[in-house]
Enzyme design. Structure first.
Site, PDB file in Angstrom:
ATOM      1  N   ARG A 147      47.042  30.492   9.041  1.00  0.00           N
ATOM      2  CA  ARG A 147      47.367  29.646  10.187  1.00  0.00           C
ATOM      3  C   ARG A 147      47.372  28.171   9.774  1.00  0.00           C
ATOM      4  NH1 ARG A 147      43.376  33.369  11.822  1.00  0.00           N
ATOM      5  NH2 ARG A 147      44.040  34.849  13.441  1.00  0.00           N
ATOM      6  N   LYS A 171      39.423  31.856  12.755  1.00  0.00           N
ATOM      7  CA  LYS A 171      38.897  31.615  14.091  1.00  0.00           C
ATOM      8  C   LYS A 171      37.427  32.002  14.157  1.00  0.00           C
ATOM      9  CE  LYS A 171      43.221  32.172  16.679  1.00  0.00           C
ATOM     10  NZ  LYS A 171      43.916  32.925  17.741  1.00  0.00           N
ATOM     11  N   HIS A 242      53.713  28.591  12.645  1.00  0.00           N
ATOM     12  CA  HIS A 242      53.461  30.000  12.974  1.00  0.00           C
ATOM     13  C   HIS A 242      54.655  30.879  12.628  1.00  0.00           C
ATOM     14  CE1 HIS A 242      49.760  31.564  14.569  1.00  0.00           C
ATOM     15  NE2 HIS A 242      50.398  32.505  15.214  1.00  0.00           N
ATOM     16  N   ARG A 245      54.012  32.252   9.350  1.00  0.00           N
ATOM     17  CA  ARG A 245      53.010  33.324   9.435  1.00  0.00           C
ATOM     18  C   ARG A 245      53.697  34.619   9.871  1.00  0.00           C
ATOM     19  NH1 ARG A 245      47.491  34.421  10.130  1.00  0.00           N
ATOM     20  NH2 ARG A 245      46.863  35.550  12.023  1.00  0.00           N
ATOM     21  N   HIS A 268      43.476  39.365  11.785  1.00  0.00           N
ATOM     22  CA  HIS A 268      43.502  39.862  13.157  1.00  0.00           C
ATOM     23  C   HIS A 268      42.299  40.760  13.415  1.00  0.00           C
ATOM     24  CE1 HIS A 268      48.163  39.388  13.605  1.00  0.00           C
ATOM     25  NE2 HIS A 268      47.512  38.280  13.873  1.00  0.00           N
ATOM     26  N   TYR A 277      54.560  43.224  14.875  1.00  0.00           N
ATOM     27  CA  TYR A 277      55.480  43.034  13.754  1.00  0.00           C
ATOM     28  C   TYR A 277      56.224  44.311  13.407  1.00  0.00           C
ATOM     29  CZ  TYR A 277      53.005  38.665  13.362  1.00  0.00           C
ATOM     30  OH  TYR A 277      52.464  37.435  13.638  1.00  0.00           O
TER      31      TYR A 277
END
Length: 305
Positions: A147, A171, A242, A245, A268, A277
């Site tokens: 990211r 994150k 993004h 990404r 994730h 995806y």
């Protein structure tokens, strides 16, 4: 107040961003106002699923977008889950309530031909620190799927040149190890040498990517670089970090990478987040079929019937 306690919990323990906390605050405030308007002034703990559903329907009637309604409902669901764990409520009235269906937007991504043009087709000046920095930054985003915030916080010591791995802080400060190939390693080594000559760090700045003043790059500066160079190779509207990404994930799956492996590389928490995806790759496959199959690519068989 349970609401204030919940928001403090989101901020301190869940490490939610100020924007997320404010979004939750607005949603809960809207829901609380709705409860106050009901005859008898229903309390949070006395509401049932019908009341929550009425609130959702009311937002739709007021013209709220489905995406906004779902966000507000998600915030109230989180509040009730927290209250249930704390024993403040004995049941969760929002649990069975579903938000309006949203049309899933497939993530934008670069085609592999566009990526090749970006890195190999442009006339990069490898003696210009700004262009070297831009190409290395773009290549790192595309080849690892990290990211923008993860890239900005990257430090030299997070790169292991021996094992060709990179430590990424994602994150909620969760860390993961991402492998790197020969191309990006060489690009990084060349960039770092030139950076140290042309962009000396200010106040001991240790971040990998520095701006012209020798300080850590900002989100806006990274976004500006990505937008500029993507505009040279693609006509699609979205040209954000993004997109690279998304391009990484799509390329990996198109080349037979396992979904679980891509999930770990992207950081994730849920496999469901990565599964979007697979829809992207299927849509690309479908377009290829429609454009290439002789019975689909030609309208002659339709005209003859």
């Amino acid at each position: 107040m349970i609401t204030d306690e919940f928001l403090r919990y989101m901020e301190a323990e869940r490490e939610a961003s100020p924007l997320t906390v404010e979004t939750y605050r607005d949603a809960i405030s809207d829901y609380s106002a709705f409860l106050e308007e009901i005859e008898g002034d229903i309390r949070l703990e006395d509401a049932d699923s019908d009341i929550v559903r009425d609130w959702v329907e009311g937002m739709m009637e007021r013209g709220y977008k489905a995406s906004n309604v779902c966000k507000k409902l998600s915030a109230v669901k989180s509040l009730y889950k927290y209250a249930l764990r704390k024993g403040i409520v004995t049941r969760d009235p929002a649990h069975s309530v579903t938000g309006p269906k949203m049309q899933k937007m497939l993530p934008a991504f670069l085609k592999e031909t566009e990526a090749e043009k970006l890195f190999d087709g442009l006339d990069w000046n490898m003696d210009d620190i700004k262009e070297v920095r831009a190409r290395t930054l773009l290549l790192l985003l595309y080849s690892t799927g990290i990211r923008r915030a993860e890239l900005i916080s990257m430090r030299d010591k997070d790169i292991n040149v021996v094992t060709r791995e990179m430590k990424v802080t994602g994150k909620r400060r969760k860390q993961r190890i991402v492998p790197m190939g020969e191309e990006i390693m060489q690009a990084l080594e060349y960039y770092q040498r030139m950076r140290d000559e042309k962009l000396p760090s200010v106040d001991g700045e240790e971040t990998l990517f520095r701006n012209d003043k020798g300080r850590a790059m900002t989100k806006a500066q990274v976004y500006s670089i990505v937008k500029h160079y993507l505009s040279l190779v693609t006509t699609q509207k979205k040209r954000s970090p993004h997109v690279l990404r998304h391009s990484f994930a799509t390329a990996m799956l198109n080349h037979d990478a396992k979904l679980g492996s891509v999930q770990k590389l992207l950081g994730h928490e849920s496999l469901e987040t990565t599964q979007i995806y697979t829809h992207v790759t299927f849509e690309e496959l479908k377009r290829t079929y429609l454009n290439a199959h002789p019975r689909e690519a030609s309208d002659e068989h339709i005209a003859n019937h």
